[in-house]
Design an enzyme around this catalytic site. Sequence first.
Site, PDB file in Angstrom:
ATOM      1  CE  LYS A  13      -2.718   6.066 -11.044  1.00  0.00           C
ATOM      2  NZ  LYS A  13      -3.811   6.441 -10.240  1.00  0.00           N
ATOM      3  NE  ARG A  88       0.849   6.335  -5.192  1.00  0.00           N
ATOM      4  CZ  ARG A  88       0.001   5.880  -6.331  1.00  0.00           C
ATOM      5  NH1 ARG A  88       0.655   4.986  -7.239  1.00  0.00           N
ATOM      6  NH2 ARG A  88      -1.088   5.375  -5.997  1.00  0.00           N
ATOM      7  NE  ARG A 127     -10.708   0.309  -8.766  1.00  0.00           N
ATOM      8  CZ  ARG A 127      -9.437   1.142  -8.600  1.00  0.00           C
ATOM      9  NH1 ARG A 127      -8.920   1.696  -9.807  1.00  0.00           N
ATOM     10  NH2 ARG A 127      -9.250   1.631  -7.480  1.00  0.00           N
ATOM     11  NE  ARG A 154      -6.901  -1.129  -5.861  1.00  0.00           N
ATOM     12  CZ  ARG A 154      -6.506  -0.316  -6.399  1.00  0.00           C
ATOM     13  NH1 ARG A 154      -6.298  -0.116  -7.870  1.00  0.00           N
ATOM     14  NH2 ARG A 154      -5.797   0.850  -5.939  1.00  0.00           N
ATOM     15  NE  ARG A 165      -6.418   4.604  -3.258  1.00  0.00           N
ATOM     16  CZ  ARG A 165      -7.404   3.824  -3.912  1.00  0.00           C
ATOM     17  NH1 ARG A 165      -8.645   3.201  -3.275  1.00  0.00           N
ATOM     18  NH2 ARG A 165      -7.378   3.650  -5.261  1.00  0.00           N
TER      19      ARG A 165
HETATM   20  P1  AP5 Z   1      -8.292   2.787 -13.307  1.00  0.00           P
HETATM   21  O1  AP5 Z   1      -7.797   2.665 -14.561  1.00  0.00           O
HETATM   22  O2  AP5 Z   1      -8.473   1.551 -12.442  1.00  0.00           O
HETATM   23  O3  AP5 Z   1      -7.482   3.822 -12.374  1.00  0.00           O
HETATM   24  P2  AP5 Z   1      -6.307   4.172 -11.724  1.00  0.00           P
HETATM   25  O4  AP5 Z   1      -5.959   5.619 -12.112  1.00  0.00           O
HETATM   26  O5  AP5 Z   1      -5.353   3.062 -12.144  1.00  0.00           O
HETATM   27  O6  AP5 Z   1      -6.916   4.012 -10.274  1.00  0.00           O
HETATM   28  P3  AP5 Z   1      -6.030   3.381  -9.081  1.00  0.00           P
HETATM   29  O7  AP5 Z   1      -7.142   3.144  -7.939  1.00  0.00           O
HETATM   30  O8  AP5 Z   1      -5.408   2.095  -9.374  1.00  0.00           O
HETATM   31  O9  AP5 Z   1      -4.925   4.436  -8.651  1.00  0.00           O
HETATM   32  P4  AP5 Z   1      -4.214   4.525  -7.278  1.00  0.00           P
HETATM   33  O10 AP5 Z   1      -3.051   5.320  -7.757  1.00  0.00           O
HETATM   34  O11 AP5 Z   1      -4.770   4.742  -6.406  1.00  0.00           O
HETATM   35  O12 AP5 Z   1      -3.766   2.845  -7.151  1.00  0.00           O
HETATM   36  P5  AP5 Z   1      -2.376   2.350  -7.216  1.00  0.00           P
HETATM   37  O13 AP5 Z   1      -2.923   0.653  -7.485  1.00  0.00           O
HETATM   38  O14 AP5 Z   1      -1.585   2.999  -8.315  1.00  0.00           O
HETATM   39  O15 AP5 Z   1      -9.777   3.275 -13.239  1.00  0.00           O
HETATM   40  C1  AP5 Z   1     -10.646   3.358 -12.096  1.00  0.00           C
HETATM   41  C2  AP5 Z   1     -12.163   2.842 -12.500  1.00  0.00           C
HETATM   42  O16 AP5 Z   1     -12.659   3.765 -13.537  1.00  0.00           O
HETATM   43  C3  AP5 Z   1     -12.209   1.358 -12.964  1.00  0.00           C
HETATM   44  O17 AP5 Z   1     -13.335   0.880 -12.702  1.00  0.00           O
HETATM   45  C4  AP5 Z   1     -12.270   1.748 -14.533  1.00  0.00           C
HETATM   46  O18 AP5 Z   1     -12.799   0.711 -15.365  1.00  0.00           O
HETATM   47  C5  AP5 Z   1     -12.973   3.141 -14.555  1.00  0.00           C
HETATM   48  N1  AP5 Z   1     -12.825   4.027 -15.712  1.00  0.00           N
HETATM   49  C6  AP5 Z   1     -11.352   4.068 -16.320  1.00  0.00           C
HETATM   50  N2  AP5 Z   1     -11.458   5.236 -17.399  1.00  0.00           N
HETATM   51  C7  AP5 Z   1     -12.769   5.562 -17.247  1.00  0.00           C
HETATM   52  C8  AP5 Z   1     -13.388   6.672 -17.897  1.00  0.00           C
HETATM   53  N3  AP5 Z   1     -12.964   7.263 -19.050  1.00  0.00           N
HETATM   54  N4  AP5 Z   1     -14.974   6.705 -17.938  1.00  0.00           N
HETATM   55  C9  AP5 Z   1     -15.337   6.101 -17.020  1.00  0.00           C
HETATM   56  N5  AP5 Z   1     -14.818   5.065 -16.227  1.00  0.00           N
HETATM   57  C10 AP5 Z   1     -13.425   4.621 -16.359  1.00  0.00           C
HETATM   58  O19 AP5 Z   1      -1.658   2.251  -5.959  1.00  0.00           O
HETATM   59  C11 AP5 Z   1      -2.336   1.633  -4.686  1.00  0.00           C
HETATM   60  C12 AP5 Z   1      -1.343   1.790  -3.462  1.00  0.00           C
HETATM   61  O20 AP5 Z   1      -0.263   1.186  -3.670  1.00  0.00           O
HETATM   62  C13 AP5 Z   1      -1.017   3.155  -3.155  1.00  0.00           C
HETATM   63  O21 AP5 Z   1      -2.403   3.991  -2.251  1.00  0.00           O
HETATM   64  C14 AP5 Z   1      -0.103   3.135  -2.273  1.00  0.00           C
HETATM   65  O22 AP5 Z   1      -0.244   2.493  -0.994  1.00  0.00           O
HETATM   66  C15 AP5 Z   1       0.700   1.956  -3.076  1.00  0.00           C
HETATM   67  N6  AP5 Z   1       1.682   2.440  -3.987  1.00  0.00           N
HETATM   68  C16 AP5 Z   1       1.748   2.239  -5.358  1.00  0.00           C
HETATM   69  N7  AP5 Z   1       2.742   3.018  -5.879  1.00  0.00           N
HETATM   70  C17 AP5 Z   1       3.419   3.758  -5.030  1.00  0.00           C
HETATM   71  C18 AP5 Z   1       4.570   4.335  -5.062  1.00  0.00           C
HETATM   72  N8  AP5 Z   1       5.159   4.547  -6.002  1.00  0.00           N
HETATM   73  N9  AP5 Z   1       5.139   4.647  -3.745  1.00  0.00           N
HETATM   74  C19 AP5 Z   1       4.315   4.418  -2.732  1.00  0.00           C
HETATM   75  N10 AP5 Z   1       3.187   3.600  -2.540  1.00  0.00           N
HETATM   76  C20 AP5 Z   1       2.832   3.150  -3.726  1.00  0.00           C
HETATM   77 MG    MG Z   2      -4.462   1.510 -11.155  1.00  0.00          MG
END
Ligand code: AP5
Ligand code: MG
Length: 216
Positions: A13, A88, A127, A154, A165
Site C-alpha cells: 500500500k 480499516r 522490510r 518497525r 496483523r
Molecule cells: P509496503 O508498501 O510497506 O506495504 P504496506 O501494505 O504499506 O504494509 P504495512 O505493513 O505498512 O501495512 P499495515 O497495514 O500493516 O501498516 P500500517 O502502517 O498501515 O511494502 C511492504 C514491503 O514489501 C516493503 O519492504 C516494500 O519495499 C516491499 N514491496 C512492496 N511492493 C513489492 C513488490 N511488488 N514486490 C516485492 N516487494 C515489495 O498500520 C500500522 C498499524 O497502525 C496498524 O497495525 C494499526 O495498529 C494502526 N493503524 C493504522 N491505520 C489504522 C486505522 N485506520 N485504524 C486503526 N488502527 C490503524
Molecule cells: Mg504501509
Amino acid sequence: MRLVIMGLPGAGKGTQAALLSEKFGIPHISTGAMFRAAKGAGGPLAQKIAQHIDQGELVPDGLALAVVRARLEQEDCRDGFLLDGFPRTVSQARMFEQLLDEMGIKLDAAIDIVISADEAVRRIVERKTCPRCGATYPGGTEVCSVCQVPLAKREDDDEPTARKRLLIYEEQTWPLVEFYRERGLLLEVHGEGPIDQVFHRVLAQLRGLQADEVLG
Ligand code: AP5
Ligand code: MG
C-alpha cells in the site's frame, strides 16, 4: 482524485501510494505513519497509541477518524487525496462515508492490492524502514537513499506480530472489500511481481475508471 488504498499488511500500500501520490500530485495520507509519528512524539496519547500498534492491534475507530478528519480539512487535500490504511473496519468506513457527505465530496475508488498471506509475511519480515523519513525498503538495503541514515525495523514487523496483523485484517478489514464492491468503487489489483508492474496494473484500473466516467 480521491482514493483509498487497501490490502494485507505488506501488500505494498505504502509503496504504491507513494508512486500514485507523485503521479497525480495528491497527498499520501498513511494513518499508520501518522500513528507512528504521534507515538514518537511522546506523552499520554503516544502511550495509548503504542499499546495498540506495537501489539499489531488497531487503534480505536474514533481516534482513527479524528486523525483523518483533521488531515482532510487541510488545504492540500482540497483537490484530492490518497488514504493508505484507512478505513480499516466497517465502522470506520461508515463514519468516513458520513464525513465525505458532510464535506460534500465523493470517493473515486477503493484500490485493493491483493497478495497471498505467505508473501505478506515474507515482505514484512524482510522490510526495513527509514527512522527519519519513514520510507520503506525491501530486504537487502541498509541505508536510506534520501536521508543517508541506517535503516531500522518497525516495532510491529517481527513474524508473530505480522501474523497477528494478518488475522486482524482478515477479521476486521476484509469485509471492506464487499463494502466497496457494493458501492461500485472497488478496483482489485494483483499485487505480486515487480513494483513497477503492480503500478502499471493500478494505473490501468484507474484509466478504466476514467474511461467509464467519460463514456457515462
Ligand atoms: P509496503 O508498501 O510497506 O506495504 P504496506 O501494505 O504499506 O504494509 P504495512 O505493513 O505498512 O501495512 P499495515 O497495514 O500493516 O501498516 P500500517 O502502517 O498501515 O511494502 C511492504 C514491503 O514489501 C516493503 O519492504 C516494500 O519495499 C516491499 N514491496 C512492496 N511492493 C513489492 C513488490 N511488488 N514486490 C516485492 N516487494 C515489495 O498500520 C500500522 C498499524 O497502525 C496498524 O497495525 C494499526 O495498529 C494502526 N493503524 C493504522 N491505520 C489504522 C486505522 N485506520 N485504524 C486503526 N488502527 C490503524
Ligand atoms: Mg504501509
